[in-house]
Design a protein around this motif. Sequence first.
Motif, mmCIF file in Angstrom:
data_model
loop_
_atom_site.group_PDB
_atom_site.id
_atom_site.type_symbol
_atom_site.label_atom_id
_atom_site.label_comp_id
_atom_site.label_asym_id
_atom_site.label_seq_id
_atom_site.Cartn_x
_atom_site.Cartn_y
_atom_site.Cartn_z
ATOM 1 N N HIS A 54 18.263 -25.701 56.650
ATOM 2 C CA HIS A 54 17.532 -26.903 57.021
ATOM 3 C C HIS A 54 18.537 -27.857 57.669
ATOM 4 O O HIS A 54 19.716 -27.876 57.290
ATOM 5 N N PRO A 55 18.110 -28.682 58.637
ATOM 6 C CA PRO A 55 19.054 -29.610 59.277
ATOM 7 C C PRO A 55 19.849 -30.479 58.302
ATOM 8 O O PRO A 55 21.031 -30.733 58.512
ATOM 9 N N VAL A 92 13.923 -20.688 60.674
ATOM 10 C CA VAL A 92 15.058 -21.145 59.876
ATOM 11 C C VAL A 92 14.828 -20.646 58.459
ATOM 12 O O VAL A 92 13.749 -20.796 57.899
ATOM 13 N N TRP A 101 12.695 -24.209 64.509
ATOM 14 C CA TRP A 101 13.068 -25.022 65.653
ATOM 15 C C TRP A 101 12.156 -24.573 66.777
ATOM 16 O O TRP A 101 12.178 -23.409 67.159
ATOM 17 N N TYR A 126 12.233 -29.821 64.987
ATOM 18 C CA TYR A 126 12.206 -29.040 63.753
ATOM 19 C C TYR A 126 10.878 -29.257 63.041
ATOM 20 O O TYR A 126 10.434 -30.387 62.860
ATOM 21 N N TRP A 143 13.498 -34.459 63.111
ATOM 22 C CA TRP A 143 14.718 -33.814 63.571
ATOM 23 C C TRP A 143 14.524 -33.296 64.982
ATOM 24 O O TRP A 143 13.561 -32.599 65.269
#
Length: 181
Positions: A54-55, A92, A101, A126, A143
Amino acid sequence: MEINGDVVDLPIGWRFQPTDEELLCSYLAKKVGCGPLPAQVIKEIDATEFFSKHPWDLVDSLSKEENIETEWYFFIHGAGYLHGKMKKNRRVGDENGIGYWRSIGKEDPIYDGDGNVYATKIYSTYFLAKPNGQIKKLKKTHWKMEELRLLNFHSTREDDENLHEEEWVVARITRGNDERL
């Protein structure tokens, strides 16, 4: 700030906010060409690792003080391009996915001073996956990512056979005002 395992002390108030041209010419071209970088301020990461997190998990270790930064940079190795094309959605996490993404539109050309296309930029957002990981049930987050890549870069390596698998991109990740989404 910690980059590639090294602690980098930056002057008070200093912010790394390069233009696209600076990212491409002063950083990415030198990274691909194995030249010296102006500063070691961009984290290097393999695409497999990058697209497994995850970001928040990617950027948490890069900020000294939680929640003050809104922009991070990565050199991504093997970023999913295959002869100039990439998937619209990049999962992801594991096979069930924790998110995606999703690219927005097509790659935008970036021109040099002579009007020639020398790089491209693609925008992604995202999305969180619902518990079953279905791509049709996604929640948009704040994101964003911009990926920049060079075109027609000629390697000086003798082993160019698998060069497309080893392509580098530079990514700028930003977040909005959401809480940990």
